[in-house]
Design an enzyme around this catalytic site. Structure first.
Site, PDB file in Angstrom:
ATOM      1  N   GLU A 379       0.829  -1.191   0.000  1.00  0.00           N
ATOM      2  CA  GLU A 379       0.000   0.000   0.000  1.00  0.00           C
ATOM      3  C   GLU A 379       0.868   1.247   0.000  1.00  0.00           C
ATOM      4  O   GLU A 379       1.734   1.405   0.870  1.00  0.00           O
ATOM      5  CB  GLU A 379      -0.904   0.031   1.232  1.00  0.00           C
ATOM      6  CG  GLU A 379      -2.035  -0.975   1.219  1.00  0.00           C
ATOM      7  CD  GLU A 379      -2.976  -0.814   2.411  1.00  0.00           C
ATOM      8  OE1 GLU A 379      -4.047  -1.428   2.384  1.00  0.00           O
ATOM      9  OE2 GLU A 379      -2.645  -0.075   3.364  1.00  0.00           O
ATOM     10  N   CYS A 380       0.652   2.124  -0.947  1.00  0.00           N
ATOM     11  CA  CYS A 380       1.262   3.451  -0.999  1.00  0.00           C
ATOM     12  C   CYS A 380       2.789   3.361  -0.966  1.00  0.00           C
ATOM     13  O   CYS A 380       3.416   3.136  -1.999  1.00  0.00           O
ATOM     14  CB  CYS A 380       0.714   4.337   0.110  1.00  0.00           C
ATOM     15  SG  CYS A 380       0.958   6.102  -0.181  1.00  0.00           S
ATOM     16  N   ALA A 381       3.416   3.497   0.189  1.00  0.00           N
ATOM     17  CA  ALA A 381       4.876   3.380   0.261  1.00  0.00           C
ATOM     18  C   ALA A 381       5.341   2.038  -0.269  1.00  0.00           C
ATOM     19  O   ALA A 381       6.367   1.930  -0.938  1.00  0.00           O
ATOM     20  CB  ALA A 381       5.345   3.576   1.701  1.00  0.00           C
TER      21      ALA A 381
END
Length: 494
Positions: A379-381
C-alpha cells in the site's frame, strides 16, 4: 452485553487548535498516575497514533467510520480499550468535519455519538476574549446528540486574558477544564505529510511527549476530566475479536487464481459486484486454543521508512494462522526465514530512497519472492518500493513502473471496486480506502489493475500480477476480515 470504559473525545473547532498536544499530554499524564490508558485517533491518520503509543505505552488505534463503517467503531474501540482505566480519543480536523459530501460521516462528532462519549473542546483563544463564549455555544448546541462536557483553552496570553475567557464561558454555562499558556510550541516537526513519525525521531519524540504531559499536568484539571470520562454512556455491543470475525466469515464463492494465471478483470462500471462476503477466502486451519501459529511466516515491513499500519491487520493475519514477523528494509538484508508472504504498508520511502536503494540484497530478495507467485500486499509506500525506481533510485523492480515526488497533495477517502482477482480480493468486491501522498507512479495502473476508483474521478489504479497486489489505497482490513484469511491461505497454496 453492555460495557462502560471511562472515555473522553478531544475535539476542536478546526485543525491547528492543539488537539494533538492536549490528547497526547492527557494520555501521558493519566499514565503517569498509574492508569491504564487506551489511545485512539479518529480517522485514517497513522502518525498521531505513534505519539499516542509513546504517551500511553499501548498500541495507538484508529476509529474510522468511513473505512470500517459506523457499526464497527464501538466494537473496535472496546477491543483496544480492554482492561483499561480510561480511553482518550483524539479527534480529526474540526469537530463536525468528516468525509466530503457525506454529512457527519467519520467526523469527530459522529464518532463521539457512536461511543456515547463526552467531548472536550480545545479552543485556540489567542485572538479572542468574550467571543469565545459564542464560539463554544455554537459548537455545544449545533448537534444536541453531541455532549460537549467542557473546554480546554489553548494559547492563553496572560492571567488577565484567562480571567476574561473564564468569565465569558461561565456566562455560557460551559466548564473550563484547563488553560494552556501561549508558549513556544512543543518540538513536533512536520514535513510534506504532517508530523514526523515517532520511529524516525525516537529520542526527540520522547522529549516532546514529556513536554506535552508537563504542559497538560500544569494547566488542566485531571481529576475533573477523569470524572467527566466516567460519565460516558454504556455501550451495548461486544468487543471486536480477530479470531471471532474470521470464524464467522462465510466460505469463498471463487477459487484462488493460480500464481501464473491471468487475472480476470471487471471495469469499474461493469457488472454489479456481489455482497461484501465475496471477499472471503477459504477458512484457515485453526490451531487449538493457545497453540502457536502453524509456522507460516508473513513478513511485515517496519522501521523508519514503513511506519503506516493498522494494528488490526497483524492481529487478523495471526488469527488466520500466520506468524507475523516484522523486518526493517533499511537494515535487514534478507527477508525473515521462511517468509511465505509479504506485507509492505505505508510510510516515507521517498525520504529514505537512497538507503532503501543501497540495500540491494533485500531488494533482490523481495523481487525473488514476488517472482515465485507468493502473495505480496503493498500500500502506498509499499507500491513505491516495488517500482523499478523512485526519484531515480533503483527499487525492487517488481513492477514495471517508476515513481517520483511531486508538489501536489493527493488526499481523501475513496470508494473502490476490485478490478482483478488477487491475493486479497475477488474481482467485484467493494472496499473503502484512503489516499495520502505527494508522489506519482507512472503508469498508474498495470494490465490487471487493483482497483477501479470513482471519486474524485473514474480511473483504474494499482497493479495485480502473480501474487502481488500493489496500490496507493490504504484500506482497513477490519472492514473485510476475509482479506487476511484469503492472503494467508494464498501463502499456503502458492
Amino acid at each position: 452485553m453492555t460495557s462502560s470504559v471511562p472515555r473522553l473525545v478531544i475535539a476542536a473547532p478546526s485543525s491547528g487548535s492543539g488537539k494533538t498536544t492536549v490528547a497526547t499530554g492527557l494520555m501521558a499524564a493519566f499514565a503517569a498516575r498509574g492508569l491504564a490508558v487506551s489511545p485512539h485517533k479518529v480517522g485514517p491518520d497513522y502518525i498521531d497514533p505513534g505519539y499516542h503509543a509513546l504517551a500511553s505505552g499501548r498500541v495507538g488505534r484508529n476509529l474510522d467510520a468511513y473505512l470500517c463503517g459506523p457499526e464497527l467503531v464501538a466494537p473496535l474501540f472496546l477491543h483496544g480499550a480492554r482492561g483499561c482505566d480510561i480511553a482518550v480519543v483524539e479527534g480529526v480536523m474540526g469537530m463536525f468535519d468528516g468525509a466530503a459530501g457525506e454529512g457527519e460521516l467519520a467526523s469527530t462528532a459522529h464518532v463521539a455519538k457512536l461511543l456515547r462519549a463526552p467531548v472536550v473542546l480545545v479552543v485556540d483563544a489567542s485572538s479572542q476574549s468574550r467571543s469565545v463564549a459564542a464560539l463554544v455555544h455554537g459548537f455545544a448546541s449545533w448537534d444536541p446528540e453531541v455532549r460537549v462536557g467542557g473546554v480546554i483553552l489553548n494559547k492563553v496570553a496572560s492571567d488577565r486574558h484567562e480571567a476574561l475567557l473564564r468569565e465569558a464561558l461561565e456566562s455560557a454555562g460551559v466548564p473550563v477544564f484547563g488553560v494552556l499558556r501561549r508558549v513556544a510550541q512543543v518540538d513536533t516537526p512536520s514535513r510534506h505529510l504532517g508530523l514526523v513519525p515517532v520511529a524516525e525521531r525516537r529520542g526527540e519524540a520522547v522529549s516532546a511527549v514529556a513536554a506535552m504531559a508537563t504542559q497538560v499536568e500544569r494547566g488542566c484539571d485531571l481529576e475533573g476530566l477523569l470524572m467527566l470520562a466516567r460519565g460516558a454512556g454504556a455501550l451495548s455491543c461486544t468487543a471486536w475479536d480477530a479470531a471471532e470475525v474470521l470464524g464467522s466469515s462465510p466460505p469463498p464463492p471463487l477459487p484462488f487464481p493460480s500464481p501464473g494465471a491471468a487475472a480476470p478483470s471487471t471495469p469499474p462500471g461493469g457488472s454489479a459486484p456481489g455482497p461484501p462476503s465475496v471477499l472471503e477466502g477459504p477458512r484457515p486451519r485453526t490451531p487449538p486454543e493457545g497453540a502457536p501459529p502453524d509456522g507460516l511466516v508473513v513478513a511485515v515491513a517496519g522501521g523508519p521508512a514503513f511506519t503506516f499500519s493498522y494494528a488490526e491487520h497483524s492481529e487478523l493475519l495471526a488469527a488466520a494462522g500466520a506468524e507475523v514477523v516484522t523486518f526493517d528494509p533499511l537494515r535487514d538484508e534478507q527477508l525473515p526465514d521462511g517468509t511465505a508472504g509479504l506485507v509492505i504498508g505505508g510510510g516515507f520511502p521517498e525520504v529514505y530512497a537512497a538507503e532503501l536503494s543501497a540495500n540491494e540484497p533485500l531488494r533482490k530478495a523481495v523481487a525473488a519472492l514476488a517472482e515465485t507467485g507468493a502473495p505480496v500486499a503493498a500500500e502506498c509506500a509499499g507500491l513505491l518500493y516495488l517500482c523499478r525506481e523512485l526519484d531515480g533510485q533503483p527499487m525492487c523492480g517488481v513492477l514495471d513502473a517508476s515513481a517520483r515526488m511531486e508538489e501536489k497533495l493527493t488526499l481523501g477517502y475513496r470508494d473502490a471496486v476490485a478490478v482483478s482477482d488477487s491475493s486479497l480480493a475477488v474481482a467485484g468486491t467493494r472496499m473503502r480506502g484512503h489516499e495520502f501522498h505527494r508522489t506519482v507512479v507512472e503508469p498508474g495502473a498495470g494490465d490487471a489493475a487493483a482497483w477501479g476508483v470513482r471519486v474524485p474521478r473514474r480511473r483504474l489504479e494499482g497493479f495485480v500480477q502473480r501474487g502481488v497486489h500493489a496500490s496507493y489505497l490504504h484500506t482497513h482490513w477490519a472492514s473485510q476480515p476475509g482479506v487476511a484469511r484469503r492472503f494467508v491461505e494464498r501463502c499456503r497454496t502458492s
